[in-house]
Design a protein around this motif. Structure first.
Motif, short mmCIF file in Angstrom:
data_model
loop_
_atom_site.label_atom_id
_atom_site.label_comp_id
_atom_site.label_asym_id
_atom_site.label_seq_id
_atom_site.Cartn_x
_atom_site.Cartn_y
_atom_site.Cartn_z
N LEU A 33 39.57 24.12 -20.18
CA LEU A 33 40.67 24.44 -21.30
C LEU A 33 42.13 24.46 -20.41
N ALA A 34 42.16 24.92 -19.31
CA ALA A 34 43.60 24.93 -18.52
C ALA A 34 43.98 23.38 -18.49
N GLU A 35 43.08 22.34 -18.48
CA GLU A 35 43.71 21.14 -18.27
C GLU A 35 43.78 20.24 -19.56
N GLY A 36 43.70 21.28 -20.75
CA GLY A 36 44.10 20.55 -22.25
C GLY A 36 43.00 19.85 -22.71
N LEU A 37 41.60 20.11 -22.09
CA LEU A 37 40.64 19.48 -22.72
C LEU A 37 39.52 20.43 -23.60
N MET A 42 34.55 17.53 -22.84
CA MET A 42 33.90 17.81 -21.40
C MET A 42 32.28 17.69 -21.47
N ALA A 43 31.84 18.20 -22.29
CA ALA A 43 30.21 18.27 -22.43
C ALA A 43 29.87 16.77 -22.54
N GLN A 44 30.55 16.12 -23.40
CA GLN A 44 30.18 14.42 -23.59
C GLN A 44 30.28 13.79 -22.45
N GLU A 67 15.54 10.13 -11.50
CA GLU A 67 15.33 10.64 -12.76
C GLU A 67 16.18 11.80 -12.88
N PRO A 68 17.20 11.88 -13.22
CA PRO A 68 18.25 12.82 -13.24
C PRO A 68 17.84 13.81 -14.29
N HIS A 69 18.48 15.18 -13.70
CA HIS A 69 18.45 16.39 -14.86
C HIS A 69 19.28 15.96 -16.23
N LEU A 70 19.03 16.76 -17.08
CA LEU A 70 19.84 16.62 -18.38
C LEU A 70 21.34 16.52 -18.10
N ALA A 71 21.69 17.79 -17.34
CA ALA A 71 22.89 17.79 -16.66
C ALA A 71 22.99 17.65 -14.98
N GLU A 72 23.26 16.62 -14.62
CA GLU A 72 23.20 16.63 -13.34
C GLU A 72 24.59 16.37 -12.85
N PHE A 73 25.21 17.77 -12.71
CA PHE A 73 26.55 17.73 -12.07
C PHE A 73 26.22 19.50 -11.80
N CYS A 74 27.20 19.60 -10.79
CA CYS A 74 27.25 21.23 -10.32
C CYS A 74 28.77 21.66 -10.75
N ALA A 80 36.10 18.55 -10.38
CA ALA A 80 36.56 17.49 -9.83
C ALA A 80 36.79 16.35 -11.27
N THR A 81 35.68 16.41 -12.12
CA THR A 81 35.97 15.75 -13.28
C THR A 81 37.17 16.09 -14.10
N VAL A 82 37.07 17.45 -14.20
CA VAL A 82 38.45 17.94 -15.17
C VAL A 82 39.56 17.67 -14.46
N TRP A 83 39.73 17.69 -13.27
CA TRP A 83 40.92 17.56 -12.58
C TRP A 83 41.32 15.99 -12.64
#
Length: 769
Positions: A33-37, A42-44, A67-74, A80-83
């Motif tokens: 939210l702080a980055e205007g998103l 972000m979920a998408q 074979e990744p998890h549904l959400a394969e991020f930490c 880092a993606t938000v940034w």
């Protein structure tokens, strides 16, 4: 924002909750939210992170599963993606309203928080401002400047986020220009690995793959804050613990990720009132620099068990068949371990003999053991020996080159390991120079180039005249910060290729350019259509990454395009490299790399498949590319971290620099370190309560820190707050990169020259007010 605005009311309250869980979700949502998103956007986006048809995370280098998890991020990967995809822009208007000298007062966080760079800029000293410049003018002028300089005086630095394609082009540009000055961020963190492992087992990288975590029956962790620096690895640890695998951790600080963890992808765990899964069956707060002593104690326990087995005819604790067939110089190592004194082991490691013997007994029973480690092993003056001692421990029981076992260095940047693979190295013997000459039609330089420490020495003595950076925040990341910053301003040429503003950009030389590039998540459209890139992860697997988001600015160029244009302006006609052809179609770069490195055969057919493809590592097959032709037991010099500096734990303490869960390397996302209970500041020094009492300090007292070194240079940082924390006596901890000014440039590993940031001798000076 001035520093005083963020340090007035910090708090340090012990954090007893697990890593992961609701705390991670809340933190990511706040940053989004702080980055205007929007959360929906972000979920998408995050559903594509670390997926075969998506992009590879722009932060850490942990593996991307088939074979990744549904959400394969930490948490940190999401940050880092938000940034990177922030809606904020650091554009022409920003630079038109701010002088560079003014921006020097801003914090690292505030500089990057201005958003994505949008326009190529040139520094104008008369205005003390960056002004827009046309791309074609920038390339022409940079090429002309480079051709006025001696190539040996120019540094071509690469941070760890550039793709394999861009990295290969970068090192070719440097070598065609005439230099092997190719330092990269691995010089600052895992160079001890790159030097230590080849001598021990004949490969410069780890031998563990993701499937090994499913087959191991014991795990070690040495010197790694997994919950902050590679949180997706917690999934493998979590699964291992749930099937009863012992995980034994050695780390000076009780990092929450390896204490308790709640899997955000498990509704049952998220809704459960308990504190999550216990991640370490044993967690030992080893003294800073005491790892060799601790490993010697474990090895000594194994030898004692083996002696008992021989005496009774029981099952041997040593893998004698493996040692006889595959190993060299075990006898010297055995003599070192047997001669080691238990009292000295306990003193240096800070761990009781009974505990080390118990771990040794566990290890002697395990059949397949993985040893994970991070910069807590590598960033010491004997970092190479730390790495080699861990290999010794594994070799004792044949735990390299079989399923479920191996050595696992956990790298930082997402492609820092891959950059070395495709030629970014200052060591000519590690690059296929003859192949370069044959395929690309030029004669590469053959003399050794400058690594990071040597580049810094060149900056300080004036022999380095030009610095071209493919990403990174070099001046902020290295030791001797104040001296390096002063020297930077004396450069003739400084060129920074970047996505966001950082402090290094505010240190102009005589001629200075700031060149904005596409981020990894953005669509890269070239003459041949949309382009994809590749990276190598910590497990030596090569993966594709597909950018898809609209670029932050229509003026942005891709890293390969920028490199190609620099090459055309600087070294036209000096090789057969088809720069324009490569930029139009990155698959042709990969085809070229496959001609040089056999591991890359069928590169284009394999790199986008789920799980990517694994490099062929001889040690995984128990083939040893060492001088002896075998895996080598290498005897350490001893236990001392700083053999020529007295660190008495009384007036002189050992500083270890740390990162918060709100940062990635020099990128600071915020001023909270949730997993350590720190809020509102990074100007904090964590101390043992007994040390504080002995020095007459109490929580929140203000102190200065001064390096304890007899070299005639005063290194000091001022106005930090001390807080009692769970840390061994004689050690203190504080944040990187703020404390880098305390690290002498000469304070590095003797073989790899990795800065010894985990054992800096310092004095604590109480402020008068």
């Amino acid at each position: 924002m001035k520093r005083s605005e963020i340090t007035d009311h910090p708090t340090v309250v012990p954090y007893s909750h697990p890593s992961g869980g609701w705390g991670s979700l809340k933190s990511v949502t706040e940053k989004t939210l702080a980055e205007g998103l929007s959360v929906e956007t972000m979920a998408q986006m995050l559903t594509k992170q670390n997926k075969a048809d998506g992009y590879m995370c722009v932060s850490c280098s942990w593996a991307k599963p088939a074979e990744p998890h549904l959400a394969e991020f930490c948490e940190n990967g999401a940050k880092a993606t938000v940034w990177e995809v922030t809606r904020k822009r650091c554009d022409r208007d920003f630079f038109a309203t701010h002088r560079v000298s003014e921006l020097l007062d801003w914090t690292d966080h505030e500089l990057e928080k201005q958003g994505r760079l949008t326009t190529p800029m040139r520094y104008d000293a008369s205005l003390d401002q960056y002004i827009p410049v046309k791309w074609e003018d920038a390339f022409r002028e940079i090429g002309a400047e480079l051709n006025r300089l001696d190539p040996k005086s120019v540094i071509f630095y690469a941070s760890g986020r550039a793709s394999l394609e861009a990295s290969h082009m970068w090192q070719l540009l440097a070598r065609i220009y005439g230099t092997n000055n190719l330092p990269d961020s691995s010089n600052m963190c895992h160079e001890s690995t790159s030097v230590g492992l080849p001598k021990s087992i004949g490969v410069p990288v780890g031998t563990v793959q993701l499937e090994d975590f499913e087959q191991c029956d014991m795990m070690f962790f040495f010197g790694h804050n997994t919950g902050t620096n590679a949180p997706r690895l917690l999934h493998q640890v979590h699964d291992a613990r749930k099937r009863g695998v012992p995980v034994v951790t050695f780390n000076p600080l009780p990092e929450r990720g390896l204490v308790r963890f709640k899997d955000p992808q498990s509704p049952i765990e998220m809704l459960s009132p308990d504190e999550g899964v216990k991640m370490s069956s044993d967690f030992f707060q080893v003294r800073s620099g005491g790892d060799i002593a601790a490993m010697t104690g474990i090895a000594k326990a194994v030898l004692e068990l083996d002696d008992a087995a021989k005496a009774t005819g029981g099952e041997r604790a040593l893998d004698v068949a493996f040692i006889a067939e595959h190993c060299h110089d075990f006898e010297a190592f055995e003599a070192f371990v047997r001669a080691a004194d238990w009292a000295e082991i306990e003193r240096v490691s800070g761990i009781a003999r009974a505990d080390l013997e118990r771990v040794g007994a566990q290890y002697a029973k395990a059949k397949a053991v993985i040893a994970n480690y991070g910069m807590g092993l590598t960033q010491h003056r004997h970092g190479v020996q730390n790495v080699q001692m861990l290999c010794n421990l594994l070799l004792m029981r044949g735990n390299i080159g079989k399923p479920g076992a191996g050595v696992s260095p956990i790298r930082g940047h997402s492609n820092v390991q891959g950059q070395r693979t495709v030629g970014i190295t200052e060591k000519p013997e590690l690059a296929p120079l003859d192949k370069f000459a044959e395929i690309y039609g030029f004669e590469p330089p053959r003399e050794k180039g400058k690594a990071t420490v040597e580049a810094c020495e060149g900056l300080l003595d004036g022999s380095v005249k030009g610095f071209i950076a493919l990403g990174g925040n070099f001046a902020r990341a290295v030791p001797e910060t104040e001296k390096i910053e002063a020297a930077w301003r004396k450069l003739r040429l400084s060129v920074q290729i970047a996505t966001k503003l950082n402090r290094n950009h505010l240190l102009p030389g005589e001629v200075t350019y700031l060149l904005p590039c596409l981020g990894r998540i953005e669509e890269d459209m070239q003459a041949g259509g949309p382009q994809h890139v590749s990276m190598e992860d910590s497990t030596a697997c090569i993966h594709g990454s597909i950018g898809w988001r609209k670029p932050a600015s229509p003026e942005l160029l891709s890293e390969p395009r920028i490199i190609a244009e620099l090459a055309k302006a600087t070294v036209p006609g000096r090789s057969t490299v088809p720069w324009d052809e490569w930029v139009g179609d990155y698959s042709k770069i990969r085809d070229a790399m496959a001609r040089i490195w056999p591991d890359f055969h069928d590169f284009n057919a394999r790199f986008l498949k789920p799980g990517g493809f694994h490099r062929d590592l001889a040690a995984c097959r128990r083939e040893w590319k060492t001088e002896s032709g075998k895996a080598n037991f290498i005897v350490p010099d001893g236990f001392d971290v700083n053999p020529d500096i007295e660190v008495d734990g009384k007036h002189v303490l050992s500083l270890l620099t740390i990162r918060s869960n709100d940062q990635f390397n020099t990128t600071v996302y915020g001023y909270d370190d949730r997993l350590r209970g720190i809020k509102g500041s990074r100007m904090i020094i964590l101390m043992n309560a007994e040390d504080m009492a002995r020095l007459g300090l109490k929580d929140e007292d203000r102190v200065d820190l001064r390096t304890h070194a007899d070299d005639g240079v005063e290194r000091k940082v001022e106005d930090y707050r001390v807080h009692a924390f769970s840390i061994p006596r004689g050690a203190v901890a504080g944040y990187y990169p703020e404390l880098n000014p305390l690290i002498p440039l000469w304070h590095h590993d003797s073989q790899a020259h990795t800065p010894a940031a985990k054992s800096v001798p310092v004095e604590i000076l109480r402020r008068s007010s």
